[in-house]
Write an enzyme that holds these catalytic residues in place. Structure first.
Site, PDB file in Angstrom:
ATOM      1  N   GLU A 164      33.491  43.197  47.915  1.00  0.00           N
ATOM      2  CA  GLU A 164      34.288  42.028  48.520  1.00  0.00           C
ATOM      3  C   GLU A 164      34.600  41.603  49.812  1.00  0.00           C
ATOM      4  O   GLU A 164      36.050  42.178  49.943  1.00  0.00           O
ATOM      5  CB  GLU A 164      35.058  41.159  46.982  1.00  0.00           C
ATOM      6  CG  GLU A 164      34.124  40.700  46.316  1.00  0.00           C
ATOM      7  CD  GLU A 164      35.473  39.801  44.809  1.00  0.00           C
ATOM      8  OE1 GLU A 164      36.871  40.195  45.038  1.00  0.00           O
ATOM      9  OE2 GLU A 164      34.669  38.954  44.425  1.00  0.00           O
TER      10      GLU A 164
ATOM     11  N   ASP B 223      38.185  44.166  48.103  1.00  0.00           N
ATOM     12  CA  ASP B 223      38.321  43.506  47.090  1.00  0.00           C
ATOM     13  C   ASP B 223      37.131  44.382  45.718  1.00  0.00           C
ATOM     14  O   ASP B 223      36.293  43.913  45.072  1.00  0.00           O
ATOM     15  CB  ASP B 223      38.365  42.602  46.104  1.00  0.00           C
ATOM     16  CG  ASP B 223      38.954  42.262  45.260  1.00  0.00           C
ATOM     17  OD1 ASP B 223      39.742  42.740  44.370  1.00  0.00           O
ATOM     18  OD2 ASP B 223      39.069  41.194  44.606  1.00  0.00           O
TER      19      ASP B 223
ATOM     20  N   HIS C  90      31.664  31.043  49.390  1.00  0.00           N
ATOM     21  CA  HIS C  90      31.065  31.699  48.361  1.00  0.00           C
ATOM     22  C   HIS C  90      31.435  30.887  46.840  1.00  0.00           C
ATOM     23  O   HIS C  90      31.058  31.936  45.752  1.00  0.00           O
ATOM     24  CB  HIS C  90      32.734  33.110  48.300  1.00  0.00           C
ATOM     25  CG  HIS C  90      32.877  34.126  47.145  1.00  0.00           C
ATOM     26  ND1 HIS C  90      31.811  35.427  46.793  1.00  0.00           N
ATOM     27  CD2 HIS C  90      33.384  34.499  45.966  1.00  0.00           C
ATOM     28  CE1 HIS C  90      32.216  35.416  46.010  1.00  0.00           C
ATOM     29  NE2 HIS C  90      32.733  35.254  45.524  1.00  0.00           N
TER      30      HIS C  90
ATOM     31  N   LYS D 105      38.393  44.925  38.267  1.00  0.00           N
ATOM     32  CA  LYS D 105      38.424  44.311  39.558  1.00  0.00           C
ATOM     33  C   LYS D 105      39.799  45.448  39.745  1.00  0.00           C
ATOM     34  O   LYS D 105      40.160  45.517  41.176  1.00  0.00           O
ATOM     35  CB  LYS D 105      38.950  42.959  39.273  1.00  0.00           C
ATOM     36  CG  LYS D 105      37.935  41.628  39.691  1.00  0.00           C
ATOM     37  CD  LYS D 105      37.267  41.044  40.940  1.00  0.00           C
ATOM     38  CE  LYS D 105      36.693  40.239  41.164  1.00  0.00           C
ATOM     39  NZ  LYS D 105      36.674  39.854  42.130  1.00  0.00           N
TER      40      LYS D 105
ATOM     41  N   ARG E 234      26.386  28.994  36.946  1.00  0.00           N
ATOM     42  CA  ARG E 234      25.949  27.318  36.309  1.00  0.00           C
ATOM     43  C   ARG E 234      24.974  26.315  36.882  1.00  0.00           C
ATOM     44  O   ARG E 234      25.016  25.332  36.312  1.00  0.00           O
ATOM     45  CB  ARG E 234      27.751  26.115  36.133  1.00  0.00           C
ATOM     46  CG  ARG E 234      29.228  26.989  35.668  1.00  0.00           C
ATOM     47  CD  ARG E 234      30.210  25.930  36.193  1.00  0.00           C
ATOM     48  NE  ARG E 234      30.278  26.404  37.338  1.00  0.00           N
ATOM     49  CZ  ARG E 234      31.246  27.905  37.356  1.00  0.00           C
ATOM     50  NH1 ARG E 234      31.554  28.464  36.834  1.00  0.00           N
ATOM     51  NH2 ARG E 234      32.099  26.944  39.159  1.00  0.00           N
TER      52      ARG E 234
ATOM     53  N   TYR F 175      35.838  38.521  31.548  1.00  0.00           N
ATOM     54  CA  TYR F 175      36.200  37.343  32.427  1.00  0.00           C
ATOM     55  C   TYR F 175      36.867  36.367  31.393  1.00  0.00           C
ATOM     56  O   TYR F 175      37.446  35.130  31.157  1.00  0.00           O
ATOM     57  CB  TYR F 175      34.816  37.037  33.316  1.00  0.00           C
ATOM     58  CG  TYR F 175      34.972  36.240  33.455  1.00  0.00           C
ATOM     59  CD1 TYR F 175      33.348  35.727  33.012  1.00  0.00           C
ATOM     60  CD2 TYR F 175      35.026  34.239  34.072  1.00  0.00           C
ATOM     61  CE1 TYR F 175      32.417  35.086  33.086  1.00  0.00           C
ATOM     62  CE2 TYR F 175      34.189  33.258  33.505  1.00  0.00           C
ATOM     63  CZ  TYR F 175      32.113  34.056  33.464  1.00  0.00           C
ATOM     64  OH  TYR F 175      31.908  32.988  32.980  1.00  0.00           O
TER      65      TYR F 175
END
Ligand code: MN
Length: 425
Positions: free
Chosen positions: A208, A242, A142, A262, A151, A253
């Site tokens: 999640e 989640d 994950h 969240k 990235r 974030y």
């Protein structure tokens, strides 16, 4: 102490279907509301909920040091705080009471009427009053997937990832029990081509697929838990969704991590399956290919559990679509390492705290554990049985997580962890 409750040859006088998650070898703990509006701590065998408060009042736990009202509470916190010896005595006793060879309760219809309920006649409640909730990020697959999306493949895993079980402090107040609807959250997002943020319902509501463990009181402030003792302080596990609003999360974030994307809701399954019940499914954990610091070094190598996990999307027409199938055993960092790391700075962990595993993705798309990964950030939609497509979830979608362990002798499961999405207010 012997875990006599785990005896695979034991049979119950209560009916248990072959594929049921709750044979007499499971004996999870939960909290439920009876049809007489009484809240009690209980367990489950087959399709029956068992009132432990009533059993205790009738004297069935004689000889076990328990306070009179230990099960007549709306949370398991005090029972969990009693510690592992008590959990084991109680679980072994319940196995004896419901063993086919034991007539005591079996032959007493008046007591049976007081203690045993059909699952369809009760309402499951949140089993723990969760004081603090922490979410880890311990699946390498994950973390790698998300890293690639954000990235690129060269820097997918951050330099700290194989040295630290990365985590963050979540929100406990919005942890809810399976079956509670999820209201689509509103928030601030920055659309891709916009110059300033906009406000509205999330367009990227995601799951999640995780598990979570519940702790007992573990350490005083300023002390830490040695990694090889950490198991003693883990009561049991639940399934955990989640829920995440990816567009809100993406904008908010930096630099402190997840916040409102969240904290609107997190769903758990209602029955806490004890680590003792899961013991037969202990297995080798993934090899850690970077040497960790001493406080994270484990004596044993079998620190994982073979728990098969699945997620389904039920659409409003009743179709059930499988989204993913993964396994807890792939998790790179063990629960022991997570707990040792959590307390290494002297942070005190209390009875009823909850720690999420992190999204438990496996190696292939079929095993990815969030829609972010399954549909690759919106680029690879999935097609459902009714012909519609999804990249994230729609209003009306019911997201269902299931989990169980199975060997040649016994199946130990968690039941379901479900939440249906309602339109934003
Ligand atoms: Mn998470």
């Amino acid at each position: 102490m012997q875990l006599t409750a785990n005896n695979p040859n034991r049979k119950s006088w209560l009916h248990v279907a072959v594929d049921c998650d709750f044979p007499i070898q499971n004996i999870p703990f939960g909290v439920f509301l009876t049809k007489d509006d009484i809240i009690t701590i209980g367990t489950r065998i087959g399709e029956y909920a068992i009132d432990l408060g009533a059993l205790h009042q009738l004297g069935y736990f004689e000889g076990i040091p328990l306070t009179d009202d230990i099960f007549m509470q709306d949370s398991l916190n005090d029972f969990i705080a009693d510690g592992r010896i008590t959990w084991r005595l109680v679980r072994n006793r319940i196995a004896d009471i419901f063993d086919v060879n034991n007539q005591k309760l079996q032959a007493n219809q008046a007591h049976r009427d007081e203690v045993i309920f059909d699952m369809k006649d009760i309402e499951v409640l949140l089993p723990v009053d969760i004081g603090d909730y922490t979410d880890f990020y311990s699946s390498k697959e994950h973390a790698t997937n998300v890293g690639i999306m954000f990235r690129g493949p060269e820097n997918a895993l951050m330099p700290n990832w194989k040295h630290i079980p990365v985590g963050y402090h979540g929100r406990a107040s919005s942890i809810i029990v399976s079956g509670t609807p999820i209201i689509r959250p509103c928030g601030q997002t920055m659309p891709p081509d916009a110059s300033k943020p906009v406000f509205g319902p999330t367009k990227r509501l995601d799951m999640e697929l995780e598990t979570a463990f519940i702790t007992t009181a573990a350490n005083h402030l300023g002390e830490s838990i040695p990694v090889n003792d950490a198991e003693e302080y883990i009561f049991g596990m639940v399934l955990f969704n989640d829920w995440s609003a990816r567009d809100i999360q993406k904008w908010e974030y930096v630099p402190l991590g997840p916040f409102l994307g969240k904290s609107f809701a997190s769903t758990i399954s209602p029955w806490i399956v004890t680590m003792d019940a899961l013991e037969p499914f202990r297995c080798e954990s993934p090899k850690q290919d970077v040497e960790v610091l001493d406080y994270l070094k484990q004596d044993r190598t079998d620190n994982a559990y073979d728990i098969k996990l699945q997620a389904f999307l039920e659409t409003e027409n009743g179709d059930v679509n499988k989204l993913t199938e993964t396994n807890f055993k792939h998790m790179y960092w063990s629960m022991k390492q997570q707990l040792a790391h959590h307390t290494i700075n002297g942070c005190n962990v209390r009875a009823g705290d909850m720690m999420g595993s992190g999204t438990l993705s496996g190696a292939t798309r079929e095993a990815f554990a969030s829609m972010l990964e399954i549909a690759w950030a919106g680029k690879k939609p999935i097609t459902l049985k009714d012909g519609s497509t999804r990249v994230f979830f729609n209003d009306g979608d019911n997201v269902i997580i299931k989990g169980h362990c199975k060997n040649e002798n016994v199946r130990i499961g968690f039941g379901t962890c479900a939440g249906k999405i309602l339109p934003s207010k």
